[in-house]
Design an enzyme around this catalytic site. Structure first.
Site, PDB file in Angstrom:
ATOM      1  N   CYS A   1       4.645  -0.181  -0.291  1.00 42.02           N
ATOM      2  CA  CYS A   1       4.095   1.126  -0.671  1.00 42.02           C
ATOM      3  C   CYS A   1       5.159   2.103  -1.151  1.00 42.02           C
ATOM      4  CB  CYS A   1       3.322   1.728   0.493  1.00 42.02           C
ATOM      5  SG  CYS A   1       2.061   0.603   1.081  1.00 42.02           S
TER       6      CYS A   1
ATOM      7  N   HIS B   1      -4.285   5.913  -2.502  1.00 37.81           N
ATOM      8  CA  HIS B   1      -2.978   5.258  -2.416  1.00 37.81           C
ATOM      9  C   HIS B   1      -2.873   4.031  -3.308  1.00 37.81           C
ATOM     10  CE1 HIS B   1       0.763   3.805  -0.937  1.00 37.81           C
ATOM     11  NE2 HIS B   1       0.326   3.057   0.049  1.00 37.81           N
TER      12      HIS B   1
END
Lengths: 148, 377
Positions: free
Chosen positions: B86, B327
């Site tokens: 991420c 996200h």
């Protein structure tokens, strides 16, 4: 099929450890011991089989068997099956600290939801948690509340 | 070891592709839009870019960065594709920063994009034993963090839910956000339980989007940049992975924070506006404590008292964060930078924080990764 034939068929299903560097199984997969490595230089113990000491990077590691009990440091109740999970939902997932230091996360079984808490004393237990592509049953190390 | 930049590095332009669902677009399309917006923001031509770093996790064919930029021009520059879970985008930015800081290049592009499919997020390969064990589930990890914090400090579930309430309120003022619906505390707490005690509306939405930033050396900026008043300086950065030890020693967010603070010469008390990795709501509370923005065990009180709101004393995730923006893995790190730059330039409109001179962005990655950037205007 006769009873003897059924018995033969059942015995021919192999049981294998989920990860041989972490868990050695015996007694038809009903018993098992957690495996680790202990650094001969700094004394730190690890779960599984790191190549080098994760603390001091020494290569001087010896295989050890780990204590099959510990204390829950945190937990969750998983209500949505993640990919690859072959068990039921919801399932109890806890992180357990064993006396040698490592934290080991796995399912908690034989435990009502309301009994699961930080600080719960648990012990190791074996459960079949799936099958592999060869039809073998996979034995996984899990935790259950330690009888007081 | 403290790394020292050889010269000042500034952000000249930023761009975003809105976050959401775009079934007719590839990650390449999302990335390209963000890059074009950043070039336009900086008023720089693609021909001036000397190197590029593309952050992404999922595979949509090889050499995604090169294919994306190949539609903007074939100029022969080095293009590097970067994966750090991420924090892929912010890792690309870290590489870009140091390339400029050390004099390797004068002006570079860092960008990221992702199309994350719906459903639970896992981090190991499909045949990994972790999945059989049941321990590979990102939100279960955030739930365990939440339970540990609640147990240690007596924080109520409401404090975590409040992170989501604030996030969605902020996102409703952000045209780039995936979700613009406002939630009440009850909406969040009563949403479907994913991994106790983390409810659905406390898990960041999976999403699609792109982000880009153009950075250059201050000493040559006048050659490329027409409007130096909109430049924002990167005064510090850190990138760390988990270290062996107890929870304090191993904390890579704290370690990356220390690295960035030391490089910049500013401390937590100087930070005006914050971006922190709120993949699960617990990430916000634990993150601001790791960064020493608030004392251990106090973040939940800060959240409940409104201190992390846009008009609070420590505004956190003013654009909605991961919770409100969504996200798309590779795009998130530079999306955080986009919001900080917008705040520091005074261009955040309804989301504008009153005093915004120093901003901090912290982005995490599975595998124990943390990045931190400190920006100043």
């Amino acid at each position: 099929m006769s009873e003897t034939d059924k018995e033969e068929e059942r015995k021919s299903v192999q049981r294998v450890s989920v990860t041989e560097t972490r868990l050695k199984i015996s007694g038809d997969g009903t018993r098992g011991v957690l495996l680790g490595k202990k650094c001969q230089d700094c004394g730190q113990t690890f779960f599984g089989a790191p190549q080098f000491c994760l603390k001091c990077t020494s290569a001087n590691l010896k295989p050890v068997e780990l204590t099959g009990e510990g204390v829950v440091t945190t937990y969750t109740i998983v209500r949505q099956a993640p990919p690859g999970w072959q068990g039921d939902v919801p399932y109890l997932l806890a992180t357990v600290r064993i006396p040698e230091g490592p934290h080991i996360a796995s399912e908690v079984v034989d435990c009502p939801e309301e009994d699961l808490k930080v600080g719960l004393a648990v012990e190791l237990t074996m459960r079949v948690g799936g099958t592999d592509k060869n039809g073998n049953e996979i034995v996984i190390y899990k935790w259950r509340p330690r009888p007081s | 070891m403290v790394m020292k930049p050889g010269r000042e590095v500034v952000i000249a332009g930023v761009g975003l592709h809105p976050f959401g669902r775009f079934p007719d677009k590839s990650a390449h399309d999302l990335a390209r839009t963000a890059v074009l917006e950043a070039l336009d923001d900086a008023k720089v031509g693609y021909k001036d870019i000397q190197a590029a770093y593309f952050g992404h996790v999922y595979y949509e064919g090889m050499s995604m960065g090169e294919i994306i930029l190949g539609q903007l021009g074939l100029t022969g520059i080095p293009v590097i594709n970067v994966e750090n879970a991420c924090s892929s985008g912010s890792t690309g930015l870290w590489l870009a920063f140091w390339a400029v800081a050390t004099g390797q290049f004068d002006i570079v592009l860092a960008f990221g994009a992702e199309k994350v499919p719906r459903g639970p997020v896992t981090t190991t390969s499909s045949d990994s034993p972790e999945r059989l064990i049941g321990a590979d589930f990102m939100m279960a990890s955030y739930a365990q963090m939440m339970r540990r914090y609640m147990s240690e400090y007596g924080a109520p579930a409401e404090a975590f839910a409040q992170v989501s309430v604030k996030a969605h309120k902020n996102a409703s003022m952000n045209p780039y956000a995936h979700h613009k619906k406002v939630f009440t505390l009850e909406d969040v707490l009563n949403s479907r339980m994913i991994s106790d005690p983390l409810t659905l509306f406390q898990c960041c939405p999976t999403s699609e989007g792109g982000s880009a930033a153009i950075i250059c050396a201050r000493e040559v900026a006048d050659k490329y940049i027409k409007d130096p008043d909109r430049l924002v300086t990167i005064i510090g950065t850190g990138l760390r992975t988990t270290k062996f030890g107890d929870s304090d020693e191993s904390d890579q967010i704290a370690a990356a924070g220390r690295e960035a603070y030391e490089m910049s010469g500013v401390g937590p008390e100087d930070v005006d506006v914050v971006q922190v990795h709120d993949a699960g709501t617990s990430g916000e509370l634990l993150g601001i404590e790791s960064l020493k923005l608030v004392d251990k065990g106090q973040a939940w009180k800060l959240e409940m008292s409104g201190d992390t709101e846009i008009d609070g004393r420590l505004p956190v995730n003013t654009d909605g964060g991961l919770q409100g923006m969504g996200h798309p893995f590779g795009a998130t790190g530079i999306r955080m930078i986009h919001e900080l730059v917008t705040q520091l330039r005074g261009e955040a409109g309804d989301r504008q924080v009153k005093k915004a001179n120093i901003g901090l962005a912290q982005c995490s990655g599975a595998g124990g990764i943390a990045t931190v950037f400190l920006l100043r205007k």
